[in-house]
Write a protein that holds these residues in place. Structure first.
Motif, short mmCIF file in Angstrom:
data_model
loop_
_atom_site.label_atom_id
_atom_site.label_comp_id
_atom_site.label_asym_id
_atom_site.label_seq_id
_atom_site.Cartn_x
_atom_site.Cartn_y
_atom_site.Cartn_z
N GLN A 1 0.75 -1.26 -0.02
CA GLN A 1 0.18 -0.09 -0.03
C GLN A 1 0.90 1.32 0.07
N ASP A 2 1.88 1.05 0.69
CA ASP A 2 2.76 2.39 0.78
C ASP A 2 3.60 2.51 -0.63
N GLU A 3 3.86 1.45 -1.28
CA GLU A 3 4.40 1.55 -2.67
C GLU A 3 3.41 2.00 -3.56
N LEU A 4 2.14 1.62 -3.39
CA LEU A 4 1.37 1.96 -4.37
C LEU A 4 0.80 3.44 -4.26
N ALA A 5 0.80 4.10 -2.92
CA ALA A 5 0.68 5.44 -2.67
C ALA A 5 1.91 6.18 -3.44
N GLY B 1 -6.98 -6.42 -5.03
CA GLY B 1 -6.71 -6.29 -3.41
C GLY B 1 -6.53 -5.14 -2.90
N SER B 2 -5.71 -4.17 -3.69
CA SER B 2 -5.43 -2.59 -3.05
C SER B 2 -6.88 -2.02 -3.27
N ALA B 3 -7.78 -2.05 -4.22
CA ALA B 3 -8.73 -1.57 -4.20
C ALA B 3 -10.14 -1.95 -3.12
N LEU B 4 -9.79 -3.23 -2.81
CA LEU B 4 -10.53 -3.75 -1.65
C LEU B 4 -10.20 -3.35 -0.24
N LEU C 1 9.73 2.35 -15.09
CA LEU C 1 11.00 1.95 -15.47
C LEU C 1 11.91 2.67 -14.73
N ARG C 2 11.72 4.27 -14.73
CA ARG C 2 12.51 5.23 -14.33
C ARG C 2 12.63 4.75 -12.70
N GLU C 3 11.51 4.23 -12.18
CA GLU C 3 11.55 3.92 -10.46
C GLU C 3 12.09 2.56 -10.40
#
Length: 188
Positions: free
Chosen positions: A109-113, A131-134, A167-169
């Motif tokens: 979730q931290d990575e998604l944010a 999953g993240s949406a739920l 890709l930059r990340e």
């Protein structure tokens, strides 16, 4: 459960038009009963009856893990309702299962944010899926829905820009059979 089993048997039966009864073993009955966020009193009593007859908890955990239901099974069977039927050693395993799922989900979730902020800065609209949406909506307890990756949907017009941000990340392509222009998978 009986209605669900009959419907499943009707859909999978190809030889006869009459529905066949699918017989679930004790482990699959528990998995089916635990595959929900809340247990009603009837479900709790059914689980109690199965547990009272005796099961191999390692086998249950293995089957639950295979079906990706281990967090829900751990949550429900850790309940005080089953304390007298679930050994402390197994309850300790259940706590660890939930802690592991919570820790992984928090990292994801931290990575998604972080990624959503980068996509927003790049003016890339993103829809969060699965999953993240739920988490936080359907699942108030983030340990109940284990996740292995992050799933997002991006308009094909933004695919090149999305790709360059990822890709930059430091994200890389995983080898998959589909063309990378059709289906992108980033590493877990």
């Amino acid at each position: 459960i009986e209605d669900l089993v009959t419907v499943m048997a009707e859909k999978t039966s190809k030889q006869s038009p009459a529905p066949e009864r699918l017989v679930l073993d004790a482990y699959n009955k528990i998995l089916t009963l635990c595959a929900r966020i809340e247990l009603n009193p009837e479900n709790r009593e059914s689980i109690r009856t199965i547990l009272a007859q005796g099961i191999e908890f390692n086998k249950l955990i293995e089957k639950a893990t295979w079906q990706r239901l281990h967090s829900l099974v751990a949550f429900h069977l850790s309940s005080p309702d089953f304390q007298d039927l679930v050994p402390e050693q197994v309850r300790a395993q259940f706590r660890q299962i939930r802690l592991n799922a919570m820790a992984r989900n928090m990292l994801l979730q931290d990575e998604l944010a972080r990624l959503l902020k980068l996509f927003q800065q790049a003016n890339v609209p993103v829809v969060v899926l699965k999953g993240s949406a739920l988490l936080g909506t359907v699942y108030q307890d983030i340990s109940l829905r284990p996740m292995g990756d992050l799933d997002i949907l991006v308009n094909p017009h933004h695919l090149d820009l999305t790709e360059s941000v990822a890709l930059r990340e430091g994200y890389q392509y995983l080898p998959i059979k589909e063309s990378k222009k059709e289906h992108h998978h980033l590493p877990e």
